[in-house]
Write an enzyme that holds these catalytic residues in place. Structure first.
Site, PDB file in Angstrom:
ATOM      1  CD  GLU A  31      -3.118  -0.479   0.160  1.00 63.15           C
ATOM      2  OE1 GLU A  31      -3.320  -0.093  -1.018  1.00 63.15           O
ATOM      3  OE2 GLU A  31      -3.596  -1.521   0.626  1.00 63.15           O
ATOM      4  CG  HIS A  32       0.194   4.875   0.806  1.00 60.30           C
ATOM      5  ND1 HIS A  32      -0.277   6.046   0.264  1.00 60.30           N
ATOM      6  CD2 HIS A  32      -0.724   4.476   1.716  1.00 60.30           C
ATOM      7  CE1 HIS A  32      -1.435   6.362   0.846  1.00 60.30           C
ATOM      8  NE2 HIS A  32      -1.733   5.420   1.718  1.00 60.30           N
ATOM      9  CB  THR A  33       4.261   0.103  -2.754  1.00 57.93           C
ATOM     10  OG1 THR A  33       3.020  -0.518  -3.083  1.00 57.93           O
ATOM     11  CG2 THR A  33       4.684  -0.311  -1.357  1.00 57.93           C
ATOM     12  CB  ALA A 119     -16.912  -0.583  -0.673  1.00 60.12           C
ATOM     13  CD  GLU A 156     -11.509   4.905 -12.927  1.00 58.53           C
ATOM     14  OE1 GLU A 156     -11.718   5.880 -12.185  1.00 58.53           O
ATOM     15  OE2 GLU A 156     -11.996   3.773 -12.714  1.00 58.53           O
ATOM     16  CG  ASP A 168      -7.906   0.071  -8.630  1.00 59.41           C
ATOM     17  OD1 ASP A 168      -7.048  -0.441  -7.876  1.00 59.41           O
ATOM     18  OD2 ASP A 168      -8.582   1.074  -8.321  1.00 59.41           O
ATOM     19  CE1 TYR A 218      -1.942   8.769  -3.095  1.00 56.84           C
ATOM     20  CE2 TYR A 218      -1.900  10.804  -4.368  1.00 56.84           C
ATOM     21  CZ  TYR A 218      -1.709   9.439  -4.295  1.00 56.84           C
ATOM     22  OH  TYR A 218      -1.283   8.752  -5.404  1.00 56.84           O
TER      23      TYR A 218
HETATM   24  P1  ADP Z   1     -15.055   2.237  -6.724  1.00 52.89           P
HETATM   25  O1  ADP Z   1     -14.076   2.430  -5.623  1.00 52.89           O
HETATM   26  O2  ADP Z   1     -16.075   1.202  -6.376  1.00 52.89           O
HETATM   27  O3  ADP Z   1     -14.400   1.999  -8.044  1.00 52.89           O
HETATM   28  P2  ADP Z   1     -15.797   4.684  -7.998  1.00 52.89           P
HETATM   29  O4  ADP Z   1     -16.424   5.913  -7.485  1.00 52.89           O
HETATM   30  O5  ADP Z   1     -14.468   4.746  -8.631  1.00 52.89           O
HETATM   31  O6  ADP Z   1     -15.854   3.612  -6.826  1.00 52.89           O
HETATM   32  O7  ADP Z   1     -16.759   4.042  -9.109  1.00 52.89           O
HETATM   33  C1  ADP Z   1     -18.135   3.903  -8.868  1.00 52.89           C
HETATM   34  C2  ADP Z   1     -18.906   4.302 -10.108  1.00 52.89           C
HETATM   35  O8  ADP Z   1     -18.755   3.294 -11.133  1.00 52.89           O
HETATM   36  C3  ADP Z   1     -20.398   4.380  -9.863  1.00 52.89           C
HETATM   37  O9  ADP Z   1     -20.764   5.649  -9.360  1.00 52.89           O
HETATM   38  C4  ADP Z   1     -20.957   4.130 -11.259  1.00 52.89           C
HETATM   39  O10 ADP Z   1     -20.904   5.287 -12.045  1.00 52.89           O
HETATM   40  C5  ADP Z   1     -19.981   3.111 -11.834  1.00 52.89           C
HETATM   41  N1  ADP Z   1     -20.456   1.739 -11.550  1.00 52.89           N
HETATM   42  C6  ADP Z   1     -19.869   0.813 -10.784  1.00 52.89           C
HETATM   43  N2  ADP Z   1     -20.607  -0.331 -10.725  1.00 52.89           N
HETATM   44  C7  ADP Z   1     -21.701  -0.103 -11.477  1.00 52.89           C
HETATM   45  C8  ADP Z   1     -22.864  -0.884 -11.818  1.00 52.89           C
HETATM   46  N3  ADP Z   1     -23.047  -2.088 -11.313  1.00 52.89           N
HETATM   47  N4  ADP Z   1     -23.766  -0.306 -12.628  1.00 52.89           N
HETATM   48  C9  ADP Z   1     -23.591   0.939 -13.126  1.00 52.89           C
HETATM   49  N5  ADP Z   1     -22.533   1.705 -12.845  1.00 52.89           N
HETATM   50  C10 ADP Z   1     -21.597   1.215 -12.027  1.00 52.89           C
HETATM   51 MG    MG Z   2     -12.979   3.373  -8.856  1.00 57.10          MG
END
Ligand code: ADP
Ligand code: MG
Length: 380
Positions: A31-33, A119, A156, A168, A218
């Site tokens: 982590e943080h690596t 999460a 992203e 990821d 961060y």
């Molecule tokens: P995470 O840490 O889970 O990646 P993010 O904020 O980066 O959280 O990404 C979450 C976003 O990805 C949601 O707000 C949505 O826009 C999209 N997303 C993730 N899963 C779904 C899903 N099952 N259906 C539609 N959109 C999704």
């Molecule tokens: Mg995400």
């Protein structure tokens, strides 16, 4: 989930689609690596996105999200970016594929997922890699897997406003059942290691808190790491990133840098070594050492790197008390989940205790996500 997706697909488009899937991810240790040129050690999990697709012979994408219960249509040019955030992930993947010379034309899709959003399990990477893999397959583009991960990362960056690293999307594309992948963030070399955790379960406990400090802290941590690396580099010019430094090289410069920077660097150099130690331990099937390293990481993130918080330290202490094999904060810190390696026989009582005691102390229940290391992007 597959049945519901196909059912909706038939209702909307009058046929069945081809099914693709990908996964969220955990990071066992490291982590943080990443921004220090060190190792991370992620794996894909049994929670992900499933999508049905078919080519529709137009220049339009017709997309339905079962979870948002929403239909969106968009074209494939840069100015066609949809208003819905969830659809921007799919639009971004289309655009990034096209930018790399891949063919993308109109298609129909219905998708759903079971990665909890936000999460720390990377639901967004699961979504990107499902579509990156699917488009590559149905349009026959032959883009290699690393580039598919980069398509997700660039999505992203360019379409969702998140300046993330590659871990990821890498884990989501490359993940394999019962295997973790050690990724060298400097060279992007990677290696699979067996995660044959018979007799153990991996479970995340989500504190459901996110403390404000995260982004400014961060940046401060990054600056400390760069400062320590620069000091070490004066004696050892081969040190490009902090992760290149030996522990004794850090000791040489202790008096020249603020004590805080020293502690941050001590954590990072230790963490890079712990990833290597965990990989060795997994090859021996030595889960006791794996767990001990996880506790050491937690200690380092809490006391040296100072990115933990009261809720996470509480969960970590509770894990120790319950004789959990390994436990640590997962992700950047200041909230989110702990990841726990738990023997089958104490699993139920640990979860029970953790939920009860956390709720009593903080007034809200944590969420519990058991995970199994599983396959990443694939055609079903
Ligand atoms: P995470 O840490 O889970 O990646 P993010 O904020 O980066 O959280 O990404 C979450 C976003 O990805 C949601 O707000 C949505 O826009 C999209 N997303 C993730 N899963 C779904 C899903 N099952 N259906 C539609 N959109 C999704
Ligand atoms: Mg995400």
């Amino acid at each position: 989930m597959k049945e519901k997706i196909q059912e909706k697909f038939k209702t909307l488009f009058g046929e069945e689609g081809i099914l693709y899937a990908s996964a969220g991810r955990i990071n066992l240790i490291g982590e943080h690596t990443d921004y220090n040129g060190g190792y991370v050690f992620p794996g894909a999990i049994d929670k992900g996105i499933v999508a049905a697709l078919s080519v529709n012979g137009t220049q339009k994408v017709k997309l339905f999200s079962l979870d948002y219960d929403e239909y969106v249509e968009f074209g494939l040019n840069e100015e066609d970016k949809p208003a819905q955030q969830w659809a921007c992930y799919v639009f971004g993947v289309c655009r990034e594929t096209i930018k790399r010379g891949g063919k993308v034309e109109g298609f129909n899709a219905v998708f759903a997922g079971d990665v909890p959003l936000g999460a720390g399990l990377s639901s967004s990477a699961a979504l990107e890699s499902t579509f990156a893999f699917a488009l590559n397959d149905i349009f026959g583009n032959n883009i290699d897997k690393f580039e598919l991960a980069k398509i997700g990362q660039s999505t992203e960056h360019n379409y969702c406003g998140v300046k993330c690293g590659i871990m990821d999307q890498f884990a989501s594309v490359f993940g394999k059942k019962d295997q973790l992948i050690r990724l060298n963030c400097k060279t992007l070399e990677y290696k699979y290691f067996p995660f044959d955790a018979k007799g153990y379960k991996l479970v995340l406990i989500d504190s459901c808190v996110k403390h404000e400090l995260a982004s400014s802290a961060y940046n401060k941590r990054r600056a400390s790491c760069e400062n320590a690396a620069a000091a070490i580099r004066r004696n050892h010019p081969e040190v490009e990133f902090l992760s290149d430094a030996k522990r004794v090289w850090l000791d040489e410069v202790r008096a020249d840098i603020p004590e805080e920077d020293f502690l941050r660097a001590e954590y990072v150099i230790g963490e890079v070594q712990r990833v290597l130690d965990v990989c060795d331990a997994l090859e021996r099937g030595d889960f006791k050492t794996v767990g001990e390293m996880m506790y050491q990481t937690h200690f380092g993130m809490s006391r040296l790197y100072e990115v933990s918080c009261e809720e996470l330290d509480f969960l970590n202490k509770l894990a120790r008390k319950c004789d959990v094999t390994g436990s640590r904060v997962m992700g950047g810190g200041f909230g989110g989940c702990t990841i726990n390696l738990v023997k089958d026989e104490i699993y139920d009582s640990f979860i029970d205790t953790a939920v009860k005691e956390f709720t009593a102390k903080f007034g809200h229940a944590p969420k519990v996500y058991p995970v199994v290391i599983s396959d990443g992007a694939r055609r079903l």
